[in-house]
Enzyme design. Structure first.
Site, short mmCIF file in Angstrom:
data_model
loop_
_atom_site.label_atom_id
_atom_site.label_comp_id
_atom_site.label_asym_id
_atom_site.label_seq_id
_atom_site.Cartn_x
_atom_site.Cartn_y
_atom_site.Cartn_z
N SER A 13 0.85 -1.20 0.00
CA SER A 13 0.00 0.00 0.00
C SER A 13 0.88 1.24 0.00
O SER A 13 2.07 1.18 0.34
CB SER A 13 -0.91 -0.01 1.23
OG SER A 13 -0.18 -0.28 2.41
N GLU A 68 0.87 5.57 0.97
CA GLU A 68 0.17 6.60 1.74
C GLU A 68 0.41 7.99 1.16
O GLU A 68 1.53 8.33 0.80
CB GLU A 68 0.70 6.56 3.18
CG GLU A 68 0.02 7.56 4.09
CD GLU A 68 0.31 7.26 5.55
OE1 GLU A 68 0.07 6.11 5.98
OE2 GLU A 68 0.79 8.15 6.25
N THR A 83 -3.90 10.60 4.68
CA THR A 83 -3.80 11.06 6.06
C THR A 83 -4.83 12.15 6.37
O THR A 83 -5.51 12.66 5.47
CB THR A 83 -2.39 11.59 6.38
OG1 THR A 83 -2.13 12.70 5.52
CG2 THR A 83 -1.33 10.53 6.16
N TYR A 84 -4.84 12.53 7.62
CA TYR A 84 -5.93 13.35 8.16
C TYR A 84 -5.29 14.37 9.09
O TYR A 84 -4.54 13.97 9.98
CB TYR A 84 -6.82 12.37 8.93
CG TYR A 84 -8.03 12.92 9.62
CD1 TYR A 84 -9.25 12.92 8.95
CD2 TYR A 84 -8.00 13.34 10.93
CE1 TYR A 84 -10.41 13.35 9.59
CE2 TYR A 84 -9.15 13.77 11.58
CZ TYR A 84 -10.35 13.76 10.90
OH TYR A 84 -11.50 14.17 11.52
N ALA A 128 -4.60 17.24 11.98
CA ALA A 128 -4.99 17.38 13.39
C ALA A 128 -6.24 18.24 13.51
O ALA A 128 -6.38 19.26 12.83
CB ALA A 128 -3.85 18.00 14.18
N HIS A 172 -7.57 8.02 6.67
CA HIS A 172 -7.20 8.01 8.08
C HIS A 172 -8.31 8.72 8.83
O HIS A 172 -8.84 9.71 8.36
CB HIS A 172 -5.89 8.79 8.30
CG HIS A 172 -4.69 8.06 7.81
ND1 HIS A 172 -3.48 8.14 8.42
CD2 HIS A 172 -4.52 7.23 6.75
CE1 HIS A 172 -2.60 7.39 7.77
NE2 HIS A 172 -3.21 6.84 6.75
N ASP A 213 -3.30 13.43 17.28
CA ASP A 213 -2.75 14.37 18.26
C ASP A 213 -3.75 15.48 18.51
O ASP A 213 -4.44 15.91 17.58
CB ASP A 213 -1.45 14.98 17.73
CG ASP A 213 -0.44 13.90 17.40
OD1 ASP A 213 -0.28 12.97 18.24
OD2 ASP A 213 0.17 13.95 16.31
N ALA A 248 -7.27 5.06 20.63
CA ALA A 248 -7.69 4.48 19.35
C ALA A 248 -8.56 3.24 19.54
O ALA A 248 -9.44 2.98 18.72
CB ALA A 248 -6.46 4.15 18.51
N HIS A 265 5.58 3.99 21.04
CA HIS A 265 4.92 5.28 20.83
C HIS A 265 5.64 6.32 21.68
O HIS A 265 5.96 6.06 22.83
CB HIS A 265 3.44 5.18 21.24
CG HIS A 265 2.64 6.38 20.86
ND1 HIS A 265 2.70 7.56 21.56
CD2 HIS A 265 1.79 6.60 19.83
CE1 HIS A 265 1.91 8.46 20.99
NE2 HIS A 265 1.34 7.88 19.94
N LYS A 286 -6.35 -2.52 20.88
CA LYS A 286 -6.88 -2.09 19.57
C LYS A 286 -7.25 -3.31 18.72
O LYS A 286 -8.27 -3.32 18.04
CB LYS A 286 -5.84 -1.24 18.81
CG LYS A 286 -5.56 0.09 19.47
CD LYS A 286 -4.79 1.03 18.57
CE LYS A 286 -3.32 0.74 18.50
NZ LYS A 286 -2.56 1.87 17.92
N GLN A 291 15.26 16.87 7.10
CA GLN A 291 13.82 16.69 7.32
C GLN A 291 13.56 15.38 8.07
O GLN A 291 12.78 15.33 9.02
CB GLN A 291 13.15 16.64 5.95
CG GLN A 291 11.67 16.92 5.96
CD GLN A 291 11.10 16.81 4.54
OE1 GLN A 291 11.74 16.28 3.63
NE2 GLN A 291 9.89 17.29 4.34
N PHE A 296 11.80 14.89 11.76
CA PHE A 296 10.60 14.06 11.78
C PHE A 296 10.76 12.90 12.75
O PHE A 296 9.87 12.58 13.51
CB PHE A 296 10.45 13.52 10.36
CG PHE A 296 9.05 13.41 9.89
CD1 PHE A 296 8.19 14.49 9.94
CD2 PHE A 296 8.58 12.20 9.36
CE1 PHE A 296 6.89 14.39 9.48
CE2 PHE A 296 7.28 12.09 8.90
CZ PHE A 296 6.44 13.18 8.96
N HIS A 339 4.13 -0.93 3.50
CA HIS A 339 3.29 0.27 3.37
C HIS A 339 4.24 1.45 3.18
O HIS A 339 5.01 1.78 4.07
CB HIS A 339 2.45 0.46 4.64
CG HIS A 339 1.60 1.69 4.64
ND1 HIS A 339 0.40 1.77 3.97
CD2 HIS A 339 1.77 2.91 5.25
CE1 HIS A 339 -0.13 2.98 4.17
NE2 HIS A 339 0.68 3.69 4.92
#
Length: 290
Positions: A18, A20, A51-52, A54, A80, A112, A126, A152, A168, A215, A219, A269
């Site tokens: 997949s 993203e 993605t989505y 915040a 997402h 977040d 989640a 996490h 989850k 970057q 990140f 992914h």
């Protein structure tokens, strides 16, 4: 082509590949993404995820992008959906919109809290979102959740992070996508720990191509993904030479993917950053194209 490649190629249909994307903010960005996904659609991935932002800042963009992908590319699109800061009513509406538009795949995340927001909303974790999706829509959606092989960033310790992941899965997740990592041992250690807890869903490695060291370092510090010291040092030697970084990065990430697939990872992914070449370069090296 070596035997491992041949073997992999035969198994291609069983593997979950997949890509993203993030929802574009401008018309130019939207045109770019159309070109990118048209090329990546030729690789026949299982799905594209989007993605989505915040606090739902890109919620409409996510919806529009997903609907366009589903309509134009013939590839399943998975939005997402993050739940922190949302009410049940808001999430119910989004689920109904997706259901009504034939979307059958969701990446369910905690997300977040937008900065400056105090209101955590009706969902704290989640697993509560996964439970809610199952309650509201039964088996309509194939639900992906996130996994963190290197823990996490907000988890107090590894055990509680794995507890959280198991919750989850028990709430009804079908499969998981990991945060990116550059250390295959961390991934397998996580998978083994989950298997020992009775988790049997596919945990698909998230793959981040390396094209921009500064970057990536920023990140990675933020999301708790470790860049091994030797890899940092090697990337630093290239300075601003983008071509050298990309060449080395493609070769290194290809070897990582090869190792993961050969040792039994259920797929890959790719975090594309809305670009074709970095993921495509790795894909070609892996000999996955027909």
């Amino acid at each position: 082509m070596n035997d491992a490649h041949e073997h992999e190629h035969e198994q291609r249909d069983d593997l979950i590949f997949s890509f993203e994307f993030f929802p574009p903010k401008t018309e130019k960005g939207a045109e770019n993404l159309r070109a990118v996904r048209t090329q990546l659609a030729e690789l026949k991935p299982r799905f594209f995820s989007v993605t989505y932002g915040a606090g739902g800042s890109t919620q409409t963009n996510t919806l529009n992008t997903v609907l366009e992908i589903q309509r134009d590319s013939g590839i399943e699109a998975a939005p997402h959906l993050s739940c922190v800061g949302s009410s049940e009513e808001q999430i119910r509406e989004i689920l109904q919109t997706y259901q009504g538009n034939g979307i059958r795949h969701i990446v369910a995340l905690r997300g977040d809290l937008p900065s400056g927001t105090r209101d955590i909303g009706e969902f704290r974790y989640a697993n509560e979102l996964v439970e809610f999706i199952r309650q509201e829509t039964g088996d309509h959606f194939n639900i992906e959740v996130a996994a963190y092989p290197e823990m996490h960033p907000q988890a107090p310790n590894l055990k509680s992070d794995i507890d959280n992941f198991v919750r989850k899965v028990k709430a009804g997740a079908n499969s998981a996508i990991t945060q990116y990592f550059y250390n295959a041992d961390a991934y397998w250690h996580f998978v083994d720990a989950c298997t020992a807890r009775g988790v049997d869903i596919p945990i698909v490695p998230g793959i981040m191509p390396i094209t921009n060291y500064t970057q990536l370092a920023r990140f990675s510090d933020m999301c708790g993904a470790e860049i091994p010291r030797w890899l940092r040092k090697q990337l630093e030697t290239y300075g601003d030479n983008a071509e050298a970084i990309t060449d080395f990065g493609t070769e290194f990430v290809t070897l990582l993917c090869e190792n993961l697939l050969e040792t039994g990872a259920p797929g890959l992914h790719f975090y594309t950053m809305n670009r074709v070449e970095p993921s495509m370069g790795i894909w070609r090296n892996l000999g996955l194209s027909d």
